[in-house]
Design an enzyme around this catalytic site. Structure first.
Site, PDB file in Angstrom:
ATOM      1  N   GLY A 212       1.201  -9.369  -7.318  1.00 16.82           N
ATOM      2  CA  GLY A 212      -0.230  -8.766  -7.311  1.00 16.82           C
ATOM      3  C   GLY A 212      -1.168  -9.970  -7.035  1.00 16.82           C
ATOM      4  CG  ASN A 213      -4.661  -9.528  -5.170  1.00 14.37           C
ATOM      5  OD1 ASN A 213      -5.730  -8.952  -5.603  1.00 14.37           O
ATOM      6  ND2 ASN A 213      -4.155  -8.900  -4.285  1.00 14.37           N
TER       7      ASN A 213
END
Ligand code: CTP
Length: 403
Positions: A212-213
């Site tokens: 993810g980020n």
């Protein structure tokens, strides 16, 4: 929430028997969350007291250029009052006041406020039926309307004289509804459908892990809220975020992966007028998702990734007359990289934020952006709260659509 919430309203009260209804009007506006300042003509104080209106509005009531009890007191500045107002409503508006407004007479504070106003001015006439039909009154209506004042017509019914006809001031509830509808109908994004993406995407590695980020979704959610406030129909395709929209009227489609986001966006793209893609979509996703939790048997682990579909670029291929906006988050050669993305993805506008700027980026409540249009105009903004940034972006788009 009413469109009147947070609005500054100057209520002008003139000398008609319907002035007693202005007390209810103040209550209605205050209940809607508006800030109300009442300006009375001197003779209207015969019909309703400043004390009542001041108590209800929780503000000082103004009726002359200086405080009558204390001539040394501060001057009541008509220009300041007029510029403070987001809208002015004169209710009741007598034949006398309307005639003065139509002819530029300025012999009391209310008329001076009216003449100084830059905001919309509504007026709700109230008088006896024959006065209402008199050619000079009709001429006042015509002139006032030609000056873009907005008339809230009087109703038909029993009048203070006992006669029956048109001349009763519209009821306070009707006045409030009329103004709310008028504001809504004139919102700059009224009739436009906006598609917005926000937040990160999560690409599964195994049943418990993902790539993810740090995107919080705050920027996209702010754009959605502000666009809705400007009258748009809003569809927000959101990756996994911890924030919630305050607005039930915004359609939110929750997705997890880049592939889900691609599908949801394409489903909604057909009918939209403007698309603003602010999501931080994963550029790569694991080629395979392990069906069981990966065990740490080895000292190293290699995961093979493949490119995700570029959602924004795919929209650019099928742009038609839609207005397409992308975001670019850059760490080096910001302007050049953003310009290249704008061209490559066939956008109308790109919003550049640099991770090098203080107060810009993912988790903050502020952002610092530069807008770059397809005709190479560059506008750099200061650090601002994300809602203000959203407003800057949307105002720019509105100006472009009206050009
Ligand atoms: N975007 C998208 N789909 C992707 C990747 C990006 O729709 N698979 C959109 C983003 O929502 C953003 C814009 O493309 O509006 C630019 O995203 P960004 O990550 O800055 O650029 P990329 O095109 O991914 O290029 P790079 O990562 O190489 O800088």
């Amino acid at each position: 929430m009413s469109v009147l919430s947070g609005k500054n309203i100057v209520l002008g009260v003139t000398a008609g028997i319907a002035a007693y209804k202005s007390t209810y009007l103040v209550r209605q506006f205050v209940k809607k969350g508006a800030n109300v300042k009442v300006v009375m003509t001197p003779s209207s104080k015969e019909f309703v007291t400043p004390l009542t209106l001041s108590t209800l509005s929780k503000n000082e009531v103004y009726s002359s250029f200086t405080n009558e009890d204390d001539k040394n007191a501060q001057w009541n500045n008509h220009v300041e009052l007029a510029l403070w107002a987001d809208l002015i409503i004169i209710a009741p508006a007598t034949a006398n006041t309307m005639s003065k407004m139509a002819n530029g007479t300025c012999d009391n504070l209310l008329l001076a406020v009216y003449l100084s106003a830059k905001c919309p001015v509504y007026y709700a006439p109230a008088m006896d039926l024959d006065m209402y039909k008199h050619p000079t009154t009709l001429q006042s209506f015509e002139k006032l309307n030609s000056f873009k004042n907005i008339q809230i017509p009087a109703a038909y019914g029993e009048l203070a004289s006992g006669l029956i006809g048109q001349g009763r001031m519209a009821e306070p509830e009707e006045i409030v509804t009329f103004i709310e509808k008028d504001i809504l109908n004139k919102l700059p994004l009224k009739g436009k459908k906006i598609l917005i993406t926000a937040g990160p995407t999560y690409e599964a590695i195994d049943p418990v892990r993902f790539i993810g980020n740090h995107s919080s979704g705050k920027m996209g959610y702010a754009i959605a809220e502000v666009a809705f406030g400007l009258g748009a129909e809003v569809v927000l395709v959101s990756g996994p975020v911890h924030i919630k929209s305050k607005n039930n009227a915004i359609k939110i489609i929750k997705v997890t992966t880049a592939e889900d986001m691609y599908n949801a966006v394409h489903q909604e793209y057909k009918n939209c007028d403007i698309a603003i893609l602010s999501a931080a979509v994963a550029d790569f996703t694991p080629t395979e998702v392990a069906s069981q939790k990966i065990k740490k048997k080895e000292t190293t682990l290699t995961i093979t990734l493949e490119k995700t579909k570029d959602i924004l670029a795919s929209l650019g291929l099928n742009k038609g007359d839609k207005y397409l906006v992308g975001f670019a988050l850059e760490t080096e050669n910001e302007l050049e990289n953003a310009k290249t993305k704008l061209k490559k993805k066939n956008l109308d506008l790109i919003v550049l934020n640099s991770l090098n700027d203080k107060g810009a980026g993912f988790k903050t409540d502020t952002n610092k952006v530069t807008l770059i249009s397809k005709d190479n105009k560059v506008i750099a903004f200061e650090v601002k709260p994300k809602t203000a940034v959203a407003n800057d972006i949307l105002q720019y788009i509105i100006n472009q659509l009206h050009d």
